[in-house]
Write an enzyme that holds these catalytic residues in place. Structure first.
Site, PDB file in Angstrom:
ATOM      1  N   CYS A 233       0.836  -1.201   0.000  1.00 51.03           N
ATOM      2  CA  CYS A 233       0.000   0.000   0.000  1.00 51.03           C
ATOM      3  C   CYS A 233       0.873   1.254   0.000  1.00 51.03           C
ATOM      4  O   CYS A 233       2.000   1.248   0.514  1.00 51.03           O
ATOM      5  CB  CYS A 233      -0.915   0.006   1.225  1.00 51.03           C
ATOM      6  SG  CYS A 233      -2.280  -1.168   1.134  1.00 51.03           S
TER       7      CYS A 233
ATOM      8  N   CYS B 211      -4.033   0.623  -2.904  1.00 52.18           N
ATOM      9  CA  CYS B 211      -4.655   0.910  -1.611  1.00 52.18           C
ATOM     10  C   CYS B 211      -4.004   2.126  -0.952  1.00 52.18           C
ATOM     11  O   CYS B 211      -2.882   2.509  -1.291  1.00 52.18           O
ATOM     12  CB  CYS B 211      -4.574  -0.303  -0.683  1.00 52.18           C
ATOM     13  SG  CYS B 211      -2.956  -1.089  -0.577  1.00 52.18           S
TER      14      CYS B 211
END
Length: 300
Positions: A119, A201
């Site tokens: 992420c 993300c």
């Protein structure tokens, strides 16, 4: 020639003449022969005349070599069987009509190339590939699509096959504008781009070319595929870096109408949007290398 016969000719000078029936048979036979030659020579060449360049030379060897190199450099991908990767890649387009490729054709390859990107570490880009790749070469923990296995395998390559044969077409391949959009290369990049965006993300960055008339182009891969496949439940913010074309350009390109269009699309998808002008891309890269440099505290 069946049912064709020679007929004697009366007169002082005997000779051999073909009957009308024999002449007709001979003429038909010649026409058939010409047709066979045309079909054998002209038609195969016609099939190869797509508007785009043919498959990159040594395509199979290049894909295999890139796979081996990538898995050696990235320990987390050493479990990948590169021969299986090539077989799946080849199976996506070999013997299939090069204008009728689907995302499903690439699914076996997608499964073999599954890769987790951390992420906050995804960098998307549009119309500014070289600088994006220079950035991830310096900031090694950031990833463009071409820094993943599947993107690395296909970067800057062209490929297509011949319908109903096991051959790779090295003469020409379909151009996505002039011939068809469902060609092997376009469908591949659409498929991997969608998956890359879906996996993103937290904070996702995108590098955009501020020197173009359309800084954000909704018809680009970023604008037509990646933007619409960011997952609101996983992505908090999309941060755009607008790269200026020269030092004399001091405009606030984050106010450009196309950037506002991008902001509107993202906001409607319940994702936050932020934008940053990068006035000096050369200084930007230097500060990525040496963030403690005192000159990096000023706006770049």
């Amino acid at each position: 020639m069946a049912n064709c016969e020679f007929s004697p000719v009366s007169g002082d000078k005997p000779c051999c003449r073909l009957s009308r029936r024999a002449q007709l048979c001979l003429g038909v036979s010649i026409l058939v022969l010409i047709l066979v030659v045309v079909l054998a020579v002209v038609v195969p060449r016609w099939r190869q005349q797509w508007s785009g360049p043919g498959t990159t030379k040594r395509f199979p060897e290049t894909v295999l070599a890139r796979c081996v190199k990538y898995t050696e450099i990235h320990p987390e991908m050493r479990h990948v069987d590169c021969q299986s990767v090539w077989d799946a890649f080849k199976g996506a387009f070999i013997s299939k009509h090069p204008c009728n490729i689907t995302e499903e054709d690439y699914q076996p390859l997608m499964k073999l190339g599954t890769q987790t990107v951390p992420c906050n570490k995804i960098l998307l880009w549009s119309r500014i590939k070289d600088l994006a790749h220079q950035f991830t070469q310096v900031q090694r923990d950031m990833f463009t699509l071409e820094d993943t296995l599947l993107g690395y395998l296909a970067d800057d390559l062209t490929w297509c096959g011949e319908f109903n044969t096991s051959k790779i077409n090295y003469q020409s391949c379909p151009d996505w504008r002039k011939d068809c959009s469902n060609n092997p290369v376009s469908v591949f990049w659409k498929t991997v781009s969608r998956r890359f965006a879906e996996a993103a993300c937290d904070v996702v960055h995108v590098m955009l070319n501020g020197s173009r008339s359309k800084i954000f182009d909704k018809n680009s891969t970023f604008g037509s595929v990646e933007v619409h496949n960011l997952q609101p439940e996983k992505v908090q913010t999309l941060e755009a870096w607008v790269i200026h074309g020269g030092r004399e350009d001091s405009r606030d390109l984050c106010q450009d109408p196309t950037i506002k269009e991008l902001e509107s699309i993202i906001s409607k998808r319940n994702i936050q949007f932020s934008c940053k002008n990068i006035y000096r891309p050369d200084k930007f890269l230097q500060c990525v290398k040496n963030p403690e440099d005192s000159s990096c505290t000023s706006e770049i």
